[in-house]
Scaffold this motif. Structure first.
Motif, PDB file in Angstrom:
ATOM      1  N   ASP A 135     -49.567  35.187 -25.019  1.00 29.98           N
ATOM      2  CA  ASP A 135     -47.989  35.359 -24.880  1.00 29.98           C
ATOM      3  C   ASP A 135     -47.727  34.130 -24.331  1.00 29.98           C
ATOM      4  N   GLY A 136     -48.129  33.032 -24.417  1.00 29.78           N
ATOM      5  CA  GLY A 136     -47.749  31.821 -23.950  1.00 29.78           C
ATOM      6  C   GLY A 136     -46.812  31.084 -24.994  1.00 29.78           C
ATOM      7  N   LYS A 137     -45.569  30.506 -24.348  1.00 34.60           N
ATOM      8  CA  LYS A 137     -44.524  29.912 -25.096  1.00 34.60           C
ATOM      9  C   LYS A 137     -44.444  28.420 -24.787  1.00 34.60           C
ATOM     10  N   TYR A 138     -43.989  27.507 -25.651  1.00 39.45           N
ATOM     11  CA  TYR A 138     -43.847  26.122 -25.811  1.00 39.45           C
ATOM     12  C   TYR A 138     -42.408  25.605 -25.225  1.00 39.45           C
ATOM     13  N   GLY A 139     -42.091  24.864 -24.571  1.00 42.59           N
ATOM     14  CA  GLY A 139     -40.841  24.139 -24.334  1.00 42.59           C
ATOM     15  C   GLY A 139     -40.994  22.613 -24.013  1.00 42.59           C
ATOM     16  N   PHE A 140     -40.115  21.849 -23.538  1.00 45.62           N
ATOM     17  CA  PHE A 140     -40.386  20.433 -23.448  1.00 45.62           C
ATOM     18  C   PHE A 140     -39.899  20.034 -21.920  1.00 45.62           C
ATOM     19  N   ILE A 141     -40.561  19.025 -21.441  1.00 42.69           N
ATOM     20  CA  ILE A 141     -40.068  18.472 -19.990  1.00 42.69           C
ATOM     21  C   ILE A 141     -39.789  16.945 -20.489  1.00 42.69           C
ATOM     22  N   ASP A 142     -39.166  16.157 -19.702  1.00 44.76           N
ATOM     23  CA  ASP A 142     -38.854  14.651 -19.660  1.00 44.76           C
ATOM     24  C   ASP A 142     -39.516  14.201 -18.765  1.00 44.76           C
ATOM     25  N   THR A 143     -39.436  13.071 -18.602  1.00 45.67           N
ATOM     26  CA  THR A 143     -40.189  11.853 -17.887  1.00 45.67           C
ATOM     27  C   THR A 143     -40.225  12.216 -16.348  1.00 45.67           C
ATOM     28  N   HIS A 144     -39.230  13.210 -15.929  1.00 42.87           N
ATOM     29  CA  HIS A 144     -38.968  13.204 -14.478  1.00 42.87           C
ATOM     30  C   HIS A 144     -39.570  14.608 -14.403  1.00 42.87           C
ATOM     31  N   VAL A 145     -40.183  15.155 -15.116  1.00 45.63           N
ATOM     32  CA  VAL A 145     -40.742  16.642 -15.123  1.00 45.63           C
ATOM     33  C   VAL A 145     -39.580  17.652 -15.072  1.00 45.63           C
ATOM     34  N   LYS A 146     -38.421  17.365 -15.746  1.00 53.39           N
ATOM     35  CA  LYS A 146     -37.310  18.346 -15.754  1.00 53.39           C
ATOM     36  C   LYS A 146     -37.154  19.189 -17.186  1.00 53.39           C
ATOM     37  N   MET A 147     -37.232  20.343 -17.071  1.00 50.28           N
ATOM     38  CA  MET A 147     -37.393  21.258 -18.365  1.00 50.28           C
ATOM     39  C   MET A 147     -35.967  20.922 -19.031  1.00 50.28           C
ATOM     40  N   VAL A 148     -36.415  20.482 -20.118  1.00 47.46           N
ATOM     41  CA  VAL A 148     -35.074  20.025 -20.968  1.00 47.46           C
ATOM     42  C   VAL A 148     -34.911  21.132 -22.115  1.00 47.46           C
ATOM     43  N   ILE A 149     -35.892  21.627 -22.604  1.00 51.76           N
ATOM     44  CA  ILE A 149     -36.005  22.678 -23.599  1.00 51.76           C
ATOM     45  C   ILE A 149     -36.751  23.814 -22.840  1.00 51.76           C
ATOM     46  N   ARG A 150     -36.364  24.907 -22.606  1.00 57.19           N
ATOM     47  CA  ARG A 150     -36.990  26.079 -22.191  1.00 57.19           C
ATOM     48  C   ARG A 150     -38.165  26.398 -23.088  1.00 57.19           C
ATOM     49  N   PRO A 151     -39.294  27.099 -22.578  1.00 58.41           N
ATOM     50  CA  PRO A 151     -40.318  27.629 -23.353  1.00 58.41           C
ATOM     51  C   PRO A 151     -39.794  28.929 -24.164  1.00 58.41           C
ATOM     52  N   GLN A 152     -39.767  28.785 -25.414  1.00 55.95           N
ATOM     53  CA  GLN A 152     -39.588  29.875 -26.153  1.00 55.95           C
ATOM     54  C   GLN A 152     -40.093  29.763 -27.636  1.00 55.95           C
ATOM     55  N   PHE A 153     -40.919  28.933 -27.700  1.00 52.09           N
ATOM     56  CA  PHE A 153     -41.790  28.807 -29.099  1.00 52.09           C
ATOM     57  C   PHE A 153     -43.234  28.938 -28.923  1.00 52.09           C
ATOM     58  N   PHE A 154     -43.762  29.451 -30.046  1.00 50.28           N
ATOM     59  CA  PHE A 154     -44.965  29.953 -30.036  1.00 50.28           C
ATOM     60  C   PHE A 154     -46.075  28.699 -30.403  1.00 50.28           C
ATOM     61  N   PHE A 155     -45.313  27.654 -30.999  1.00 51.06           N
ATOM     62  CA  PHE A 155     -46.089  26.211 -31.345  1.00 51.06           C
ATOM     63  C   PHE A 155     -44.732  25.201 -31.219  1.00 51.06           C
ATOM     64  N   VAL A 156     -45.173  24.105 -31.076  1.00 47.69           N
ATOM     65  CA  VAL A 156     -44.436  22.924 -31.257  1.00 47.69           C
ATOM     66  C   VAL A 156     -45.373  21.882 -31.472  1.00 47.69           C
ATOM     67  N   GLY A 157     -44.794  20.694 -32.255  1.00 55.11           N
ATOM     68  CA  GLY A 157     -45.313  19.624 -32.545  1.00 55.11           C
ATOM     69  C   GLY A 157     -44.712  18.300 -31.712  1.00 55.11           C
ATOM     70  N   ASP A 158     -45.241  17.173 -32.169  1.00 51.40           N
ATOM     71  CA  ASP A 158     -44.572  16.009 -31.141  1.00 51.40           C
ATOM     72  C   ASP A 158     -43.137  15.818 -32.005  1.00 51.40           C
ATOM     73  N   PHE A 159     -42.343  15.139 -31.384  1.00 51.90           N
ATOM     74  CA  PHE A 159     -41.181  14.629 -31.884  1.00 51.90           C
ATOM     75  C   PHE A 159     -41.430  13.276 -32.616  1.00 51.90           C
ATOM     76  N   PHE A 160     -40.447  13.260 -33.881  1.00 56.05           N
ATOM     77  CA  PHE A 160     -40.677  12.380 -34.612  1.00 56.05           C
ATOM     78  C   PHE A 160     -39.333  12.060 -35.485  1.00 56.05           C
ATOM     79  N   GLU A 161     -38.734  10.869 -35.100  1.00 52.48           N
ATOM     80  CA  GLU A 161     -37.555  10.640 -35.461  1.00 52.48           C
ATOM     81  C   GLU A 161     -36.328  11.596 -35.064  1.00 52.48           C
ATOM     82  N   GLY A 162     -36.512  12.151 -33.663  1.00 54.01           N
ATOM     83  CA  GLY A 162     -35.504  13.126 -33.145  1.00 54.01           C
ATOM     84  C   GLY A 162     -35.906  14.692 -33.462  1.00 54.01           C
ATOM     85  N   LEU A 163     -36.831  14.817 -34.244  1.00 56.45           N
ATOM     86  CA  LEU A 163     -37.087  16.293 -34.925  1.00 56.45           C
ATOM     87  C   LEU A 163     -38.382  16.700 -34.326  1.00 56.45           C
TER      88      LEU A 163
END
Length: 106
Positions: free
Chosen positions: A30-58
């Motif tokens: 039941d784990g979900k993925y989100g994203f943190i910034d370089t200050h360990v601030k949650m910028v995208i809350r965990p809501q996705f079952f899988f995520v890839g790396d960002f490339f050209e903003g996506l």
């Protein structure tokens, strides 16, 4: 010595891509993925079952489990910019070749 001064927040942390790191909260079921910034601030809350790396903003994301989930893309704010409607097409060797809309017969 050997003690953690702060309890771990995340079950998995990926490498940075374009200034953001994917983090997983929860177990394999039941784990979900989100994203943190370089200050360990949650910028995208965990809501996705899988995520890839960002490339050209996506970043690639999946909205359900590995068997029934569909793939789409999010931007760096977590906004869905390509609606999840794609399924992976996998070769016999297990390599992902491309994605096709769910209504296309293969």
């Amino acid at each position: 010595q050997g003690k953690m001064p702060i309890a771990p927040k995340f079950d998995n942390v990926q490498e940075l891509s374009e200034g953001l790191a994917a983090v997983k909260m929860g177990d394999e079921t039941d784990g979900k993925y989100g994203f943190i910034d370089t200050h360990v601030k949650m910028v995208i809350r965990p809501q996705f079952f899988f995520v890839g790396d960002f490339f050209e903003g996506l970043a690639l994301m999946r909205d359900g489990d590995a068997f029934t989930g569909k793939y789409g893309f999010i931007d760096k704010r977590g906004k869905v910019v390509v609606t999840p409607k794609f399924i992976p097409i996998v070769t016999v060797s297990g390599n992902v070749q491309e994605t096709k809309p769910e209504d296309v017969l293969i």
